[in-house]
Design an enzyme around this catalytic site. Structure first.
Site, PDB file in Angstrom:
ATOM      1  N   SER A 144       0.832  -1.205   0.000  1.00 48.25           N
ATOM      2  CA  SER A 144       0.000   0.000   0.000  1.00 48.25           C
ATOM      3  C   SER A 144       0.865   1.252   0.000  1.00 48.25           C
ATOM      4  O   SER A 144       1.679   1.450  -0.882  1.00 48.25           O
ATOM      5  CB  SER A 144      -0.964  -0.030   1.188  1.00 48.25           C
ATOM      6  OG  SER A 144      -1.894   1.010   1.126  1.00 48.25           O
ATOM      7  N   ASP A 305      -1.101   1.119  -4.720  1.00 48.49           N
ATOM      8  CA  ASP A 305      -2.016   0.057  -5.151  1.00 48.49           C
ATOM      9  C   ASP A 305      -3.407   0.595  -5.468  1.00 48.49           C
ATOM     10  O   ASP A 305      -4.332  -0.172  -5.715  1.00 48.49           O
ATOM     11  CB  ASP A 305      -2.082  -1.077  -4.121  1.00 48.49           C
ATOM     12  CG  ASP A 305      -2.664  -0.639  -2.784  1.00 48.49           C
ATOM     13  OD1 ASP A 305      -2.414   0.508  -2.374  1.00 48.49           O
ATOM     14  OD2 ASP A 305      -3.373  -1.437  -2.149  1.00 48.49           O
ATOM     15  N   ASP A 307      -5.917   2.047  -3.931  1.00 48.25           N
ATOM     16  CA  ASP A 307      -7.143   1.879  -3.158  1.00 48.25           C
ATOM     17  C   ASP A 307      -7.448   3.121  -2.316  1.00 48.25           C
ATOM     18  O   ASP A 307      -8.567   3.290  -1.842  1.00 48.25           O
ATOM     19  CB  ASP A 307      -7.105   0.615  -2.291  1.00 48.25           C
ATOM     20  CG  ASP A 307      -6.009   0.615  -1.240  1.00 48.25           C
ATOM     21  OD1 ASP A 307      -5.149   1.529  -1.256  1.00 48.25           O
ATOM     22  OD2 ASP A 307      -6.000  -0.307  -0.404  1.00 48.25           O
TER      23      ASP A 307
END
Length: 577
Positions: A144, A305, A307
């Site tokens: 992340s 990533d 998100d």
């Protein structure tokens, strides 16, 4: 064995490759570093693995990835799901493609087909792929927004969400049961391909994913009218968002989209930032410079990533760019999505807005305004995904929107994880919708404060690395448990929740009731005047985090109250160290 014995085992065992041994031999004499690498095994928690890349049991490397995958494979076989296969995605980080292949060939050796993306993809597309392909599970190689030296291994179950009970505990138990690296099965990639157990995926998943996002557009009419008038700067922060974010904006018709050139290409070393977190101001320095050059009103950045989404919006009156925290952008989108569904279609009687316990109480006010149910879950988007699954299984409940304070939300149910690509799309749509009404997104945010109240939410954290740091974090939690404070930051404590003990205690009467949520090492304090504080160790970093919120009379008052409260809380915590 002690850490020194394990270190010597890695140096002498022919199972470990020469590059690994060379790295370890260079540590001779550095006892503290050796201890940190070998004092424990990298913990496989409810989110999978995450750690510093390197040789050792407490590091991310080929061997820890293989061991975790063998445990997952054992669990899948016990569940009878080996015929369904596993989807695998990876991000831009160092060793991400290699770790993805290590996981794939381990699965293949266990007779489980791996569907591996041909190149890096965002986390939400992995969540989508699990359900789209009918897989039993998914693996995503990512750390992340952590610093460059990290990588990680997230596990998803067949509902498309990160693993939750009972599968999380079942998988953890199987991983822990793999005590010998020799028990890990592995074959070559060539053999896996030949047996049909390693399959590449790409456009066959990309296209339906993008179509699923586009189906959530509420006002294409506004986009069509404002497509050449809305100006957007976007940065993927060297990560996975570049291609899908640009694709969705282009296909919807937005004409003025500018990508930050220095941050466009994937790079696991993240050369333009100290760490690639869209919550950090430094991540936006280049984007804001480009925005001023292009006179853009919306500046967006996704983490590696893709998100999480960070946002800056322009105040047309002053020319200043204001940051929208995850709470602010989440509330802005929640109000837009629920409000427009109400206006265009009417809200379902069982509609629900889902948030985590550390997310702004403005969400509660939004739910109350629209007359929808507000559901609160533990920190972690998988618990929001779990609510969606519950709605589907029971036939009761309609998911309207879900978000968490850490810059993550989900519009629609195509995925079961936060999705920055759909958030990019929705915020661009919002900008077009409000621009048609001669409003900026900053104007829209101010109107939310006028309607719901001046909520201010923030977070502080203390980093405590290594074994000693973990001990100090536990000391902080135990001290607060044994001596519940009567006041915090000048606010009276009304009740306190201990999610580890599953108790909510009324401070005045002493009456205790259950939290109703799963067990977690988290403490939460409801305070007077709509204030609150939550203390929890990070599940992914060596930190203890303090989330808090206040409500002021206006923006300036809320800012001042929040600053004072944050200082007093840090002083309290530092006194425990």
């Amino acid at each position: 064995m002690g850490y020194k014995e394990v270190y010597q085992e890695w140096l002498s065992n022919p199972y470990f490759d020469e590059d690994t041994k060379k790295e370890l031999r260079a540590l001779e004499g550095n006892d503290k570093e050796i201890e940190d690498r070998f004092y424990r095994e990298l913990e496989f928690g409810t989110a999978g693995l995450r750690g510093v890349i390197g040789a050792g049991t407490n590091r991310m490397n080929y061997y820890t990835v293989r061991k975790a995958t063998q445990g997952l494979a054992n669990y899948i076989k016990k569940q009878g799901g080996q015929e369904k296969g596993v989807a695998i995605a990876y991000d831009c980080r160092n060793f991400s493609p290699e770790f993805a292949d290590e996981a794939a060939v381990c699965l293949a050796a266990n007779g489980i087909r791996a569907y591996v993306f041909e190149s890096l993809r965002p986390t939400p597309e992995l969540s989508f792929a699990v359900r789209h392909l009918g897989c039993i599970a998914g693996i995503n190689i990512t750390a992340s927004h952590n610093p460059p030296e990290y990588n990680g291994y997230k596990v998803y179950w067949e509902d498309g969400a990160q693993i939750t009970p009972p599968h999380d505990k079942g998988i953890m138990a199987e991983v822990q049961a793999v005590t010998d690296f020799d028990a890990v099965q592995i074959i070559s990639k060539e053999e896996a391909v030949e047996k049909g157990l390693y399959r590449q995926i790409g456009q066959d998943v990309d296209d339906p994913y993008i179509e699923a996002l586009k189906s959530r557009i509420l006002h294409q009419d506004s986009i069509d009218k404002m497509k050449d008038k809305v100006s957007i700067v976007y940065s993927p922060l060297h990560g996975t968002g570049n291609i899908p974010a640009r694709r969705i904006l282009k296909e919807l018709g937005f004409e003025n989209v500018y990508v930050v050139p220095e941050q466009e290409k994937p790079d696991g070393n993240f050369p333009t930032v100290s760490y690639p977190n869209p919550e950090a101001a430094e991540a936006f320095e280049l984007g804001l410079a480009l925005a001023k050059e292009k006179d853009a009103e919306l500046v967006l950045a996704t983490d590696p990533d893709a998100d999480r989404l960070g946002v800056y919006v322009k105040d047309s009156k002053t020319g200043e760019y204001h940051t929208l925290t995850g709470n602010m952008s989440g509330c802005l989108l929640a109000d837009y999505e629920i409000g427009q569904i109400a206006s265009l279609k009417g809200l379902p009687e069982d509609g629900a807005l889902v948030k985590t316990i550390v997310t702004s109480n403005m969400a509660d006010a939004i739910a109350k305004y629209y007359g929808v149910r507000l559901i609160e879950v533990l920190t972690g988007f998988k618990y929001i995904g779990q609510q969606i699954l519950g709605f589907e299984q029971s036939g009761k409940g309609t998911y309207l929107f879900g978000f968490e304070e850490s810059y993550g939300c989900l519009i629609g149910t195509h995925a079961r994880d936060k999705d920055a690509i759909v958030a990019v799309m929705a915020l661009a749509e919002c900008a077009a919708y409000y621009k048609e009404k001669d409003m900026t997104l900053w104007d829209a945010m101010l109107s939310l404060y006028d309607r719901y109240g001046y909520y201010k939410d923030d977070i502080q954290s203390i980093t405590l690395k290594g074994k000693e740091g973990l001990d100090k974090i536990q000391t902080i939690l135990e001290t607060l448990r044994k001596n519940p404070p009567k006041t915090l930051g000048g606010y009276k404590v009304l009740s306190y929740r201990d999610y580890m003990a599953d108790t909510v205690t009324d401070a005045a009467s002493g009456v205790v009731k259950p939290t109703g949520l799963p067990q977690s090492n988290v403490l939460y304090y409801d305070l007077e005047d709509n204030a609150w504080l939550c203390v929890r160790p990070s599940g992914t970093e060596p930190k203890v985090k303090f989330y808090y919120g206040v409500k002021g009379k206006d923006l300036a008052d809320a800012d001042a109250l929040s600053e004072a409260f944050g200082k007093e809380v840090l002083e309290l915590i530092n006194s425990m160290l």
